[in-house]
Motif scaffolding. Structure first.
Motif, PDB file in Angstrom:
ATOM      1  N   UNK A 185       5.316   4.763  -5.389  1.00  0.00           N
ATOM      2  CA  UNK A 185       5.577   4.586  -6.821  1.00  0.00           C
ATOM      3  C   UNK A 185       4.725   5.549  -7.634  1.00  0.00           C
ATOM      4  N   UNK A 186       3.482   5.780  -7.178  1.00  0.00           N
ATOM      5  CA  UNK A 186       2.616   6.720  -7.880  1.00  0.00           C
ATOM      6  C   UNK A 186       3.193   8.145  -7.843  1.00  0.00           C
ATOM      7  N   UNK A 187       3.695   8.531  -6.691  1.00  0.00           N
ATOM      8  CA  UNK A 187       4.252   9.880  -6.563  1.00  0.00           C
ATOM      9  C   UNK A 187       5.493  10.017  -7.448  1.00  0.00           C
ATOM     10  N   UNK A 188       6.326   8.958  -7.473  1.00  0.00           N
ATOM     11  CA  UNK A 188       7.524   9.014  -8.318  1.00  0.00           C
ATOM     12  C   UNK A 188       7.146   9.132  -9.792  1.00  0.00           C
ATOM     13  N   UNK A 189       6.090   8.368 -10.182  1.00  0.00           N
ATOM     14  CA  UNK A 189       5.641   8.467 -11.576  1.00  0.00           C
ATOM     15  C   UNK A 189       5.188   9.884 -11.895  1.00  0.00           C
ATOM     16  N   UNK A 190       4.722  10.597 -10.865  1.00  0.00           N
ATOM     17  CA  UNK A 190       4.164  11.920 -11.111  1.00  0.00           C
ATOM     18  C   UNK A 190       5.250  12.955 -11.385  1.00  0.00           C
ATOM     19  N   UNK A 191       6.466  12.695 -10.896  1.00  0.00           N
ATOM     20  CA  UNK A 191       7.535  13.690 -11.033  1.00  0.00           C
ATOM     21  C   UNK A 191       7.779  14.090 -12.495  1.00  0.00           C
ATOM     22  N   UNK A 238       0.833  -1.205   0.000  1.00  0.00           N
ATOM     23  CA  UNK A 238       0.000   0.000   0.000  1.00  0.00           C
ATOM     24  C   UNK A 238       0.865   1.250   0.000  1.00  0.00           C
ATOM     25  N   UNK A 239       1.810   1.312   0.959  1.00  0.00           N
ATOM     26  CA  UNK A 239       2.698   2.458   1.027  1.00  0.00           C
ATOM     27  C   UNK A 239       3.574   2.521  -0.220  1.00  0.00           C
ATOM     28  N   UNK A 240       4.078   1.330  -0.618  1.00  0.00           N
ATOM     29  CA  UNK A 240       4.915   1.264  -1.812  1.00  0.00           C
ATOM     30  C   UNK A 240       4.143   1.752  -3.033  1.00  0.00           C
ATOM     31  N   UNK A 241       2.867   1.438  -3.053  1.00  0.00           N
ATOM     32  CA  UNK A 241       2.010   1.851  -4.165  1.00  0.00           C
ATOM     33  C   UNK A 241       1.947   3.368  -4.245  1.00  0.00           C
ATOM     34  N   UNK A 242       1.742   4.010  -3.099  1.00  0.00           N
ATOM     35  CA  UNK A 242       1.651   5.472  -3.090  1.00  0.00           C
ATOM     36  C   UNK A 242       2.990   6.087  -3.519  1.00  0.00           C
TER      37      UNK A 242
END
Lengths: 318, 322
Positions: free
Chosen positions: B7-13, B1-5
């Motif tokens: 990874x999502x934030x990193x994709x957003x960069x 769950x935390x890893x998911x968030x």
């Protein structure tokens, strides 16, 4: 007293070009503990009969005549809310495709508990306990852990076991099983039928088993009703109908079952197709395809009459 | 769950970086802020001095890198037009836009979803047909026209609601709100309805279409065959199954409400970020425009993250073991 009596049940679909009659004076009854197999080709009205009995015809379909009696009480004219209390509680239903009949968003336990608590006064803890017992009873391994699993985490066969548990969990007297094995693997089919047979026998339930699989019928049913073009054309004990069919349609149906150890050039079939609802021939609806048609078949509609060891709607036995 | 968030934030960069680049490039090459700032009467020396002061003599990518680096620290430079830090300008305007967008979104969801359910369940009822016809108006009329019509009816003819501004506003150190006064609430009604009407009708039509689809499904038939109550079937089983596409669209639309409140803010002279953006466009105020777009892209990324998390909550099939 019979568990179910269907008397002259007629189902109609009003359309712009007139009223189509999809079920035409269908009559049969099911005794306590009896399994009635209903067979016929696609579109013969098998599933429609089941839907009409549980009061879930899709609009604009409607019951145009006749009546349905559950343990002697008329149920086809009940208001929606009263009929809702009968569904699940007195008549359970099993549908064809276990992949689509379970709500994907809720765990199987939640669906079982919800169904039981709708009809039975159970506390949450009791309902959960019973749900686990039901899952064990239908043969789900590790039921205690699996109760919180979601439908997509089960295989097709396992899901159909869950569907059976859902249909039986509010302890109905009658189960309408609409093609319960059609969507399953052949190897799973036999298991599911055996399970259904065991559970219903243990509880003395009556079953209306709708299928077009003659093997399933021969294995599981006590009596058979053969449907054609929205009518029951033959009804009788399973051995009599399978071995000594009277109606030419049943004869054709039984003749078209391939035999494994005989080598043949072509599989046998009944020539032609079932008439469409808006082009029903006068007289007997089977007359255009029947090898033994005579004048009376084209003019007068036959009702079920005693025919050798069964009852058939055919003028040959008048 | 935390890893998911994470990874999502990193994709957003990279998304934010690219949006920043496009925004900065677009604005840097359209219009020349220097001539606009200097007016008609200036010397060459004054021009060169200003160009140097704004850093416009440096290569484009250096300008962009400086902009993004400063942005990372919450600095978006100085507005060419107002000669004030962009961060302050946006912070001043943000409460107005966010309150407007929030009200519009709540309006769109609280009315759109129930009406969609209603018209889906009673699809042949007369009232459903009336709703559907009205919803056509909502999806087809342009926002500015709806705003002007509302002003005509409620401000000019009936004179019950103000036609522009935020009304009475209560000020806090970092926030100003119109929620606490009658005048502020009254001023909020027309712009919020104007802004949310399209989304409301879109969500309603979407929920209705999804409900019609789900109500035909086998699991709803099976739920009926098990004798479950009407309420449990409609809301427990059917509505929840319509939610995944509805969440997707609602998320995008709420992002859109905030980002594109420009038209509504202009019509109602609403002192929000949209109005600031429009005023900045007229004078090629690059720092304000670029900052606004970067902020909107961050906002969309955040909304999409929330949408993904909501999927996860609604549909167990999407809870993939990673």
């Amino acid at each position: 007293m019979n568990v179910l009596d269907v008397e002259n049940l007629t189902v109609e679909f009003p359309t712009r070009r007139g009223v189509l009659r999809a079920l035409d004076h269908v009559s049969f009854s099911i005794a306590p503990g009896e399994v009635l197999g209903v067979v016929g080709e696609s579109g013969a009205g098998k599933s429609l009969t089941g839907a009409a009995i549980i009061g879930l015809l899709e609009p604009p379909g409607r019951i145009g005549g006749g009546q349905v009696l559950l343990q002697g009480h008329r149920i086809d004219d009940l208001p929606y809310e009263k009929m809702r209390r009968i569904r699940g509680k007195q008549i359970g239903a099993i549908f064809q495709d276990p992949l689509t009949t379970l709500n994907p968003l809720y765990s199987v336990g939640r669906q079982l508990i919800e169904t039981m608590q709708t009809h039975l006064p159970l506390s949450n803890a009791d309902a959960r306990l019973r749900a686990v017992r039901w899952l064990e009873d239908v043969g789900i391994p590790a039921a205690k852990q699996r109760i919180d699993a979601y439908p997509h985490e089960f295989s097709g066969g396992m899901r159909q076991r869950v569907v059976i548990a859902l249909a039986l969990c509010a302890e109905p007297r009658l189960v309408i099983a609409d093609e319960p094995t059609t969507a399953l693997d052949v190897s799973i089919q036999a298991q599911v039928i055996a399970l259904l047979r065991r559970l219903t026998q243990e509880r003395g339930l009556s079953v209306m088993l709708i299928t077009h699989d003659m093997g399933v019928i021969a294995e599981a049913a006590d009596r058979i009703a053969v449907m054609y073009a929205g009518r029951v054309v033959e009804i009788g004990g399973v051995a009599e109908v399978v071995r000594h069919p009277s109606h030419p349609y049943t004869v054709g149906l039984m003749g078209s079952i391939p035999v494994l150890d005989a080598r043949v050039e072509r599989l046998r079939q009944i020539e032609g197709a079932m008439p469409r609802l808006n082009a029903m021939p006068p007289g007997c609806p089977f007359n255009p395809r029947c090898p033994r048609t005579f004048d009376r078949c084209r003019d007068e509609r036959p009702e079920l009459m005693p025919a050798r060891q069964t009852a058939a709607a055919c003028w040959l036995y008048a | 769950m935390f890893a998911f968030i994470v990874s999502r934030v990193l994709q957003a960069v990279p998304v934010v970086l690219v949006v920043g680049l496009i925004a900065y490039a677009m604005f840097a090459f359209v219009g020349d802020p220097v001539t606009i700032m200097l007016g008609t009467d200036y010397t060459e020396a004054q021009r060169v001095a200003l160009v140097k002061q704004l850093g416009l003599d440096q290569p484009f990518f250096v300008q962009y890198a400086k902009f993004m680096w400063a942005a990372l620290h919450g600095e978006f430079g100085i507005s060419y037009r107002l000669a004030r830090p962009v961060t302050d300008l946006l912070a001043e305007r943000m409460p107005a836009t966010l309150e407007l967008a929030l009200t519009a979104s709540v309006f769109a969801l609280l009315i759109g979803v129930p009406m969609g359910v209603y018209t889906g369940i009673y699809r042949t009822a007369f009232s459903s047909r009336v709703f559907m016809i009205f919803s056509l108006i909502g999806v087809s009329l342009p926002t500015f026209l709806i705003g002007i019509l509302l002003i005509l009816v409620f401000s000019v003819w009936l004179q019950v609601l103000p036609s522009f501004g935020r009304g009475d506003v209560v000020r806090f150190p970092h926030w100003s709100t119109g929620f606490l006064t009658t005048g502020g609430l009254k001023a909020l009604i027309l712009p919020a309805v104007t802004l949310g009407l399209f989304q409301m009708t879109l969500i309603m039509r979407l929920v209705r279409a999804e409900m019609l689809e789900v109500l035909r499904s086998d699991y709803i038939k099976f739920a009926r065959a098990r004798g479950l109550g009407t309420r449990a079937i409609n809301f427990g089983h059917a509505l929840r199954n319509t939610l995944v596409p509805v969440i997707t669209i609602a998320g995008l639309q709420i992002g859109g409400i905030i980002a594109f409140s420009i038209v509504t803010e202009t019509v109602f002279q609403w002192p929000g970020m949209g109005l600031l953006f429009v005023q900045s466009v007229q004078v090629a105020d690059v720092p304000v425009m670029a900052a606004y777009l970067v902020m909107i892209s961050v906002l969309f990324v955040l909304i999409n993250l929330v949408v993904d998390l909501l999927y996860y909550a609604v549909d167990p099939r999407l809870r993939v073991v990673r």
